[in-house]
Design an enzyme around this catalytic site. Structure first.
Site, mmCIF file in Angstrom:
data_model
loop_
_atom_site.group_PDB
_atom_site.id
_atom_site.type_symbol
_atom_site.label_atom_id
_atom_site.label_comp_id
_atom_site.label_asym_id
_atom_site.label_seq_id
_atom_site.Cartn_x
_atom_site.Cartn_y
_atom_site.Cartn_z
ATOM 1 N N ILE A 133 1.033 -1.424 0.069
ATOM 2 C CA ILE A 133 -0.024 -0.081 -0.047
ATOM 3 C C ILE A 133 0.973 1.098 -0.126
ATOM 4 O O ILE A 133 1.881 1.318 0.802
ATOM 5 C CB ILE A 133 -0.979 -0.096 1.156
ATOM 6 C CG1 ILE A 133 -1.889 1.320 1.168
ATOM 7 C CG2 ILE A 133 -0.290 -0.233 2.411
ATOM 8 C CD1 ILE A 133 -2.932 1.315 2.490
ATOM 9 N N SER A 134 0.677 2.223 -0.763
ATOM 10 C CA SER A 134 1.567 3.286 -0.929
ATOM 11 C C SER A 134 1.760 4.414 0.043
ATOM 12 O O SER A 134 0.653 4.414 0.918
ATOM 13 C CB SER A 134 1.267 3.976 -2.277
ATOM 14 O OG SER A 134 1.400 3.322 -3.416
ATOM 15 N N GLN A 135 2.839 5.023 0.146
ATOM 16 C CA GLN A 135 3.079 5.862 1.095
ATOM 17 C C GLN A 135 1.975 6.916 1.041
ATOM 18 O O GLN A 135 1.274 7.243 -0.126
ATOM 19 C CB GLN A 135 4.237 6.611 0.745
ATOM 20 C CG GLN A 135 4.644 7.900 1.772
ATOM 21 C CD GLN A 135 5.912 8.493 1.222
ATOM 22 O OE1 GLN A 135 6.629 7.841 0.297
ATOM 23 N NE2 GLN A 135 6.456 9.498 1.865
#
Length: 219
Positions: free
Chosen positions: A67-69
């Site tokens: 899950i992206s920053q």
């Protein structure tokens, strides 16, 4: 009642995330900030990682994916300039977090995931959280979603050596696409692709690190 408890603590953590990681780094579109404040990121990670859900880094979601920053999600979303009613294609559903943010902006979201367990889990999350504007598909993301094209906006949450031609072809006139491009995770550049008067214009915006966009076609 002092207003404290796990839910209150998570809400405060989410507010700090938006204030300190996102607003402080230049994301200013009110609609994007509102969406980031609303979507419960802790519900898109494994239970053991909930204490880290609002920290400023990506988190593993299994199967070699992340899950992206939070800042990167907000930055890419702002670059897309999504308006209510826009038809948005997302490549790389992952946990479903980015799709939820786009849905909170009033977009009709079409999201493609190639890893079946992630697709199934994301679909269950969308149902549980009642994101009715999100449609999911299990497929090769490099092909896009041709039967639903054209799209006003396309967001690609994985990097590849070049921009897949099918995705460019599925952009509407005046459409926008945000995509990381590079030969490896350590040499990717976030690109903004626009269609304008029949031309395709690519603008490079800065270095990023994403998991690989893997597909059998479209390269």
């Amino acid at each position: 009642m002092n207003g404290s408890g796990p839910k209150t603590d998570l809400r405060r953590s989410r507010e700090r995330m938006v204030r300190d990681q996102i607003e402080a780094r230049g994301v200013s579109q009110p609609e994007v900030l509102r969406a980031m404040r609303k979507v419960p990121r802790h519900l898109f990670v494994e239970e053991a990682l909930i204490p880290q859900a609002y920290e400023d880094h990506p988190l593993p979601i299994g199967h070699g994916q992340t899950i992206s920053q939070p800042y990167v999600v907000a930055w890419m979303t702002e670059l897309l300039a999504v308006a209510p009613g826009h038809k948005v294609l997302e490549i790389g559903t992952g946990s479903g977090y980015q799709a939820a943010v786009l849905a909170e902006l009033g977009a009709d979201v079409f999201t493609v995931e190639r890893v079946k367990p992630l697709y199934e889990l994301a679909r269950a999350r969308m149902d549980a959280l009642r994101y009715r504007r999100v449609r999911l598909k299990l497929d090769d993301g490099t092909l896009g979603w041709p039967e639903e094209a054209p799209f006003d906006r396309i967001l690609v949450a994985a990097g590849g050596p070049r921009i897949p031609a099918p995705l460019v072809g599925q952009l509407s006139e005046t459409g926008r696409m945000v995509i990381p491009v590079g030969a490896s995770r350590r040499s990717q550049t976030l690109c903004l692709v626009r269609r304008e008067n029949g031309r395709v214009i690519v603008r490079e915006l800065g270095g990023v690190m994403f998991v690989d966009l893997v597909g059998t076609h479209g390269w």
